[in-house]
Design a protein around this motif. Structure first.
Motif, short mmCIF file in Angstrom:
data_model
loop_
_atom_site.label_atom_id
_atom_site.label_comp_id
_atom_site.label_asym_id
_atom_site.label_seq_id
_atom_site.Cartn_x
_atom_site.Cartn_y
_atom_site.Cartn_z
N GLU A 1 6.72 -30.90 15.08
CA GLU A 1 5.52 -30.85 15.92
C GLU A 1 5.17 -29.42 16.33
O GLU A 1 4.00 -29.02 16.29
CB GLU A 1 5.69 -31.73 17.15
CG GLU A 1 5.62 -33.22 16.86
CD GLU A 1 5.60 -34.07 18.12
OE1 GLU A 1 5.49 -33.49 19.24
OE2 GLU A 1 5.69 -35.30 18.01
N LYS A 2 6.15 -28.64 16.73
CA LYS A 2 5.88 -27.27 17.17
C LYS A 2 5.34 -26.42 16.03
O LYS A 2 4.43 -25.60 16.22
CB LYS A 2 7.14 -26.65 17.77
CG LYS A 2 7.54 -27.25 19.11
CD LYS A 2 8.75 -26.54 19.69
CE LYS A 2 9.13 -27.14 21.04
NZ LYS A 2 10.33 -26.48 21.62
N GLU B 1 1.74 -27.45 15.33
CA GLU B 1 0.86 -26.91 16.37
C GLU B 1 0.60 -25.42 16.18
O GLU B 1 -0.54 -24.94 16.33
CB GLU B 1 1.47 -27.17 17.74
CG GLU B 1 0.59 -26.70 18.89
CD GLU B 1 1.20 -27.01 20.25
OE1 GLU B 1 0.43 -27.10 21.23
OE2 GLU B 1 2.44 -27.16 20.34
N LYS B 2 1.63 -24.68 15.82
CA LYS B 2 1.48 -23.24 15.62
C LYS B 2 0.51 -22.94 14.48
O LYS B 2 -0.35 -22.05 14.61
CB LYS B 2 2.84 -22.61 15.32
CG LYS B 2 2.81 -21.10 15.15
CD LYS B 2 4.20 -20.54 14.89
CE LYS B 2 4.16 -19.03 14.68
NZ LYS B 2 5.52 -18.48 14.42
#
Length: 279
Positions: free
Chosen positions: A98-99, A102-103
């Motif tokens: 997820e991170k 998102e980035k």
């Protein structure tokens, strides 16, 4: 009618053919007013994917260092063609990434982000070989449950504007068992509640009309629940993987949306939504 196609793949990835310019030329021939390019992004580095040769695996997804070039091609096309051209991506959801997702989303001026769930237990359920390996010997009803749970988690991540082909599990599952909608209606309702709560939209994907399921994704029953529960944003796309499939059955898809009670579709610019009447 102001026809749009919000799900288009180019030869950035192994599973598609045709350049950005090829699609734009075809869009003009068809009288489309707006198209959104949504090439695949799949982050995990799989050692193996059932049904695929190992050498093919890196080419399923656009490479991270190719995204800027992809955006530049769209920028050039915007100057050359008299149609609205949107810069998007179709990103597979993986809970552990997820991170990273998102980035990447925040690193580029995307107009539109589609979320999708093609992988269950490392199998590509949208590919005939991967689907065969996944479905054989399994309780097909339970595979639906696995899929919809993953789709719900993707929605709850709030990473995506719209969820692509939300019942893609049907694509090949229908060849193994005929699961009536009423059996998994409760699973769909949980997905739709998540869409409403997290303000995520749904896609009417017309590619299924030429798949074994011979229907859109989602089904009319799924769509009606979306309408009844208050899902506001609905996009429409052909999921074209070649210029010849651009605009596939869009008018048929519009009729299905109307029959489900929708009178508008959603367009995006810099990830801001606006409505377009289809009456």
């Amino acid at each position: 009618m102001y026809l749009v196609d919000y799900h288009v793949h180019t030869n950035c990835t192994r599973d598609a053919t045709g350049t950005v310019d090829d699609y734009c030329k075809r869009a003009q021939e068809l009288g489309l007013k707006e198209i959104a390019f949504t090439n695949h992004l799949i982050l995990p580095k799989f050692e193996s994917i059932p049904g695929f040769e190992k050498s093919e695996i890196p080419n399923i997804s656009i490479k991270l260092d190719e995204i800027s070039e992809y955006y530049q091609k769209i920028g050039k096309a915007r100057k050359q063609f008299d149609i609205q051209i949107k810069f998007g991506m179709e990103i597979d959801y993986f809970e552990d990434y997820e991170k990273e997702i998102e980035k990447i989303i925040n690193s580029y001026p995307f107009d539109f982000i589609l979320g999708s769930a093609h992988f269950i237990e490392g199998y590509v359920i949208g590919d005939p070989n991967g689907a065969h390996e996944f479905f054989k010997g399994r309780d097909i009803f339970q595979t639906y449950r696995q899929y919809f749970l993953k789709l719900k988690r993707a929605i709850e991540s709030r990473l995506f504007d719209v969820m692509a082909h939300p019942d893609i599990i049907r694509k090949y599952a229908v060849q193994y068992a005929d699961i009536p909608f009423k059996r998994y209606r409760d699973q769909v309702e949980e997905v739709v509640k998540a869409l409403v709560k997290n303000k995520v939209g749904i896609e009417l994907n017309t590619y299924g009309y030429i798949h074994p399921v011979h229907d859109s994704y989602p089904s009319i029953e799924f769509l009606k629940i979306c309408k009844d529960f208050g899902v506001k944003m609905v996009t429409i796309g052909s999921d074209a993987h070649s210029p010849s499939n651009l605009g596939l059955e869009l008018e048929k898809g519009i009729k299905k949306l109307k029959s489900a009670g929708y009178d508008k579709i959603t367009l995006f610019n810099q990830r801001e939504a606006r409505e377009l009447s289809i009456i």
